[in-house]
Design a protein around this motif. Sequence first.
Motif, PDB file in Angstrom:
ATOM      1  N   LEU A  50      35.970  40.934  48.086  1.00  0.00           N
ATOM      2  CA  LEU A  50      36.543  42.129  47.372  1.00  0.00           C
ATOM      3  C   LEU A  50      37.907  42.991  48.021  1.00  0.00           C
ATOM      4  O   LEU A  50      38.508  43.161  47.523  1.00  0.00           O
ATOM      5  CB  LEU A  50      34.944  43.211  47.191  1.00  0.00           C
ATOM      6  CG  LEU A  50      34.911  43.467  45.571  1.00  0.00           C
ATOM      7  CD1 LEU A  50      33.595  44.441  45.859  1.00  0.00           C
ATOM      8  CD2 LEU A  50      35.949  43.768  44.430  1.00  0.00           C
ATOM      9  N   THR A  51      37.763  42.989  49.286  1.00  0.00           N
ATOM     10  CA  THR A  51      38.543  43.790  50.602  1.00  0.00           C
ATOM     11  C   THR A  51      39.861  42.831  50.336  1.00  0.00           C
ATOM     12  O   THR A  51      41.044  42.836  50.393  1.00  0.00           O
ATOM     13  CB  THR A  51      38.273  43.174  52.143  1.00  0.00           C
ATOM     14  OG1 THR A  51      37.343  44.043  51.734  1.00  0.00           O
ATOM     15  CG2 THR A  51      39.346  43.858  52.327  1.00  0.00           C
ATOM     16  N   TYR A  52      39.760  41.257  50.730  1.00  0.00           N
ATOM     17  CA  TYR A  52      41.038  40.625  49.670  1.00  0.00           C
ATOM     18  C   TYR A  52      41.851  40.611  48.699  1.00  0.00           C
ATOM     19  O   TYR A  52      42.663  40.668  48.423  1.00  0.00           O
ATOM     20  CB  TYR A  52      40.492  38.492  49.588  1.00  0.00           C
ATOM     21  CG  TYR A  52      40.151  37.564  51.455  1.00  0.00           C
ATOM     22  CD1 TYR A  52      41.369  37.949  51.480  1.00  0.00           C
ATOM     23  CD2 TYR A  52      39.177  38.418  51.725  1.00  0.00           C
ATOM     24  CE1 TYR A  52      41.053  37.360  53.047  1.00  0.00           C
ATOM     25  CE2 TYR A  52      38.365  37.733  53.351  1.00  0.00           C
ATOM     26  CZ  TYR A  52      39.970  37.168  54.324  1.00  0.00           C
ATOM     27  OH  TYR A  52      40.397  36.833  55.009  1.00  0.00           O
ATOM     28  N   LEU A  53      40.197  41.205  47.255  1.00  0.00           N
ATOM     29  CA  LEU A  53      40.689  40.774  46.168  1.00  0.00           C
ATOM     30  C   LEU A  53      42.038  41.897  45.756  1.00  0.00           C
ATOM     31  O   LEU A  53      43.239  42.109  45.171  1.00  0.00           O
ATOM     32  CB  LEU A  53      39.814  40.910  44.919  1.00  0.00           C
ATOM     33  CG  LEU A  53      39.033  39.813  44.389  1.00  0.00           C
ATOM     34  CD1 LEU A  53      37.736  40.023  43.648  1.00  0.00           C
ATOM     35  CD2 LEU A  53      39.568  38.981  43.739  1.00  0.00           C
ATOM     36  N   ILE A  54      41.752  43.217  46.401  1.00  0.00           N
ATOM     37  CA  ILE A  54      42.198  44.659  46.551  1.00  0.00           C
ATOM     38  C   ILE A  54      43.365  43.983  46.788  1.00  0.00           C
ATOM     39  O   ILE A  54      44.938  44.333  46.618  1.00  0.00           O
ATOM     40  CB  ILE A  54      41.478  45.581  46.711  1.00  0.00           C
ATOM     41  CG1 ILE A  54      40.286  45.332  46.399  1.00  0.00           C
ATOM     42  CG2 ILE A  54      42.178  46.950  47.670  1.00  0.00           C
ATOM     43  CD1 ILE A  54      39.176  46.342  46.751  1.00  0.00           C
ATOM     44  N   GLY A  55      43.775  43.401  48.686  1.00  0.00           N
ATOM     45  CA  GLY A  55      44.719  43.543  48.857  1.00  0.00           C
ATOM     46  C   GLY A  55      46.393  42.188  47.870  1.00  0.00           C
ATOM     47  O   GLY A  55      46.999  42.836  48.335  1.00  0.00           O
ATOM     48  N   TYR A  56      45.520  41.343  47.899  1.00  0.00           N
ATOM     49  CA  TYR A  56      45.957  40.194  47.102  1.00  0.00           C
ATOM     50  C   TYR A  56      46.555  41.261  45.335  1.00  0.00           C
ATOM     51  O   TYR A  56      47.909  40.635  45.226  1.00  0.00           O
ATOM     52  CB  TYR A  56      45.585  39.149  46.505  1.00  0.00           C
ATOM     53  CG  TYR A  56      45.373  37.881  47.582  1.00  0.00           C
ATOM     54  CD1 TYR A  56      46.571  37.967  48.001  1.00  0.00           C
ATOM     55  CD2 TYR A  56      43.829  37.533  48.358  1.00  0.00           C
ATOM     56  CE1 TYR A  56      46.379  36.575  48.996  1.00  0.00           C
ATOM     57  CE2 TYR A  56      43.966  36.990  49.607  1.00  0.00           C
ATOM     58  CZ  TYR A  56      45.233  35.985  49.805  1.00  0.00           C
ATOM     59  OH  TYR A  56      45.212  35.025  50.732  1.00  0.00           O
ATOM     60  N   GLU A  79      41.024  32.287  42.030  1.00  0.00           N
ATOM     61  CA  GLU A  79      39.601  31.467  42.641  1.00  0.00           C
ATOM     62  C   GLU A  79      38.690  32.493  43.635  1.00  0.00           C
ATOM     63  O   GLU A  79      37.379  32.205  42.743  1.00  0.00           O
ATOM     64  CB  GLU A  79      40.777  30.982  43.375  1.00  0.00           C
ATOM     65  CG  GLU A  79      41.075  29.242  42.836  1.00  0.00           C
ATOM     66  CD  GLU A  79      41.762  28.621  44.351  1.00  0.00           C
ATOM     67  OE1 GLU A  79      42.423  29.142  45.190  1.00  0.00           O
ATOM     68  OE2 GLU A  79      42.243  28.241  43.840  1.00  0.00           O
ATOM     69  N   GLU A  80      39.160  33.277  43.813  1.00  0.00           N
ATOM     70  CA  GLU A  80      38.063  34.839  44.673  1.00  0.00           C
ATOM     71  C   GLU A  80      37.290  35.296  43.513  1.00  0.00           C
ATOM     72  O   GLU A  80      35.813  35.633  44.251  1.00  0.00           O
ATOM     73  CB  GLU A  80      39.396  35.347  45.051  1.00  0.00           C
ATOM     74  CG  GLU A  80      38.516  35.902  46.434  1.00  0.00           C
ATOM     75  CD  GLU A  80      38.233  35.009  47.752  1.00  0.00           C
ATOM     76  OE1 GLU A  80      37.732  35.401  48.842  1.00  0.00           O
ATOM     77  OE2 GLU A  80      39.307  34.278  47.808  1.00  0.00           O
ATOM     78  N   SER A  81      37.577  35.555  41.947  1.00  0.00           N
ATOM     79  CA  SER A  81      36.636  36.077  41.102  1.00  0.00           C
ATOM     80  C   SER A  81      36.004  35.035  41.276  1.00  0.00           C
ATOM     81  O   SER A  81      34.862  35.267  40.968  1.00  0.00           O
ATOM     82  CB  SER A  81      37.651  36.795  39.983  1.00  0.00           C
ATOM     83  OG  SER A  81      38.918  37.269  40.853  1.00  0.00           O
ATOM     84  N   LYS A  85      31.345  35.378  41.097  1.00  0.00           N
ATOM     85  CA  LYS A  85      30.567  35.181  39.825  1.00  0.00           C
ATOM     86  C   LYS A  85      29.927  33.934  40.313  1.00  0.00           C
ATOM     87  O   LYS A  85      28.628  34.434  40.311  1.00  0.00           O
ATOM     88  CB  LYS A  85      31.616  34.516  38.839  1.00  0.00           C
ATOM     89  CG  LYS A  85      31.319  34.809  37.700  1.00  0.00           C
ATOM     90  CD  LYS A  85      31.909  34.102  36.903  1.00  0.00           C
ATOM     91  CE  LYS A  85      31.383  32.851  36.286  1.00  0.00           C
ATOM     92  NZ  LYS A  85      32.459  32.289  35.943  1.00  0.00           N
ATOM     93  N   ASP A  86      30.642  33.469  40.924  1.00  0.00           N
ATOM     94  CA  ASP A  86      28.658  32.378  41.460  1.00  0.00           C
ATOM     95  C   ASP A  86      28.159  33.116  42.385  1.00  0.00           C
ATOM     96  O   ASP A  86      26.777  32.310  42.495  1.00  0.00           O
ATOM     97  CB  ASP A  86      29.484  31.314  41.961  1.00  0.00           C
ATOM     98  CG  ASP A  86      29.958  30.116  41.349  1.00  0.00           C
ATOM     99  OD1 ASP A  86      30.069  30.355  39.840  1.00  0.00           O
ATOM    100  OD2 ASP A  86      31.514  29.585  41.602  1.00  0.00           O
ATOM    101  N   LEU A  87      28.616  33.858  43.623  1.00  0.00           N
ATOM    102  CA  LEU A  87      27.717  33.816  44.277  1.00  0.00           C
ATOM    103  C   LEU A  87      26.855  35.247  43.204  1.00  0.00           C
ATOM    104  O   LEU A  87      25.462  35.299  43.661  1.00  0.00           O
ATOM    105  CB  LEU A  87      27.985  35.306  44.952  1.00  0.00           C
ATOM    106  CG  LEU A  87      27.594  35.832  46.141  1.00  0.00           C
ATOM    107  CD1 LEU A  87      26.804  35.100  47.088  1.00  0.00           C
ATOM    108  CD2 LEU A  87      28.551  37.026  47.059  1.00  0.00           C
TER     109      LEU A  87
END
Length: 253
Positions: A50-56, A79-81, A85-87
Amino acid sequence: KFDVSLPAGGNDELGELSIAIRKLANDLERMKKDRNEFLASISHELSTPLTYLIGYLKVAMRDDLTEAERNHYLMIIAEESNRMKDLVKNLMELAKMDEMTFVVSKENFSSKKFVKDIFRLVEPSFALKNVDLNLICKDDFSIHADPVRLEQIVLNLLDNALKYSKENTTVTLEISKEQSHTVISVVDEGIGIPEEQIDLIFEKLFRVEKSRSRTFGGSGLGLAIVKELVEAHGGTIEVKSEFGKGSRFTIKI
Ligand code: ADP
């Protein structure tokens, strides 16, 4: 905290009861600790992407980007989302399996057809990475298992075998019958697992190196799910691996 003040165990019945209650209290305490550790791991696993997602997202919203740059960031976000989702999907699977209501519905089906269906599903991703997929199913025999769950087990093992293999190597899936058992093995020539960690790989959220997940993707839940599914069939799973040389997973059901 459980406060059990009972007399120390003696040889009489009260003594035995007191030992039993003390053991139960210890077990409960350990379960509580395991659950808290698991929750802490999940929170960490979810908050990192989530931290990566917000940053990107913040970067992708900048108005000084070229279209190619924006697309690059959007790809990473997608990709990160997907990984998240898989997790979450895998966590829900595991939670369901912990409930007493989880049952496998066994039926008889053809081993040859099972292998053919699997091949059709995974062949494109093996071709894409240039890894050979070798299928061995000498005789057509009847497998007695839950076909959907067994497919999930084998797909998970093949997915790992591919993920941890280099190109121009071979992954072998072999299905055979030994007395009344079906034996399935997935063998790869990939990076292998260090000996001291082999016993840990079936634990929830365990990964050989945390950095592996960034390079290879994955959540460390796949094998925990595989093990639960195999055990729900009354079966066993074994792994032999040589670090740097490859791994062999064998299931008997
Ligand atoms: P992941 O989603 O991270 O692959 P798994 O539960 O499927 O999670 O596997 C746990 C860990 O075991 C992986 O992170 C990886 O380090 C190791 N592992 C599993 N399968 C293989 C394999 N075929 N070759 C090498 N390492 C493997």
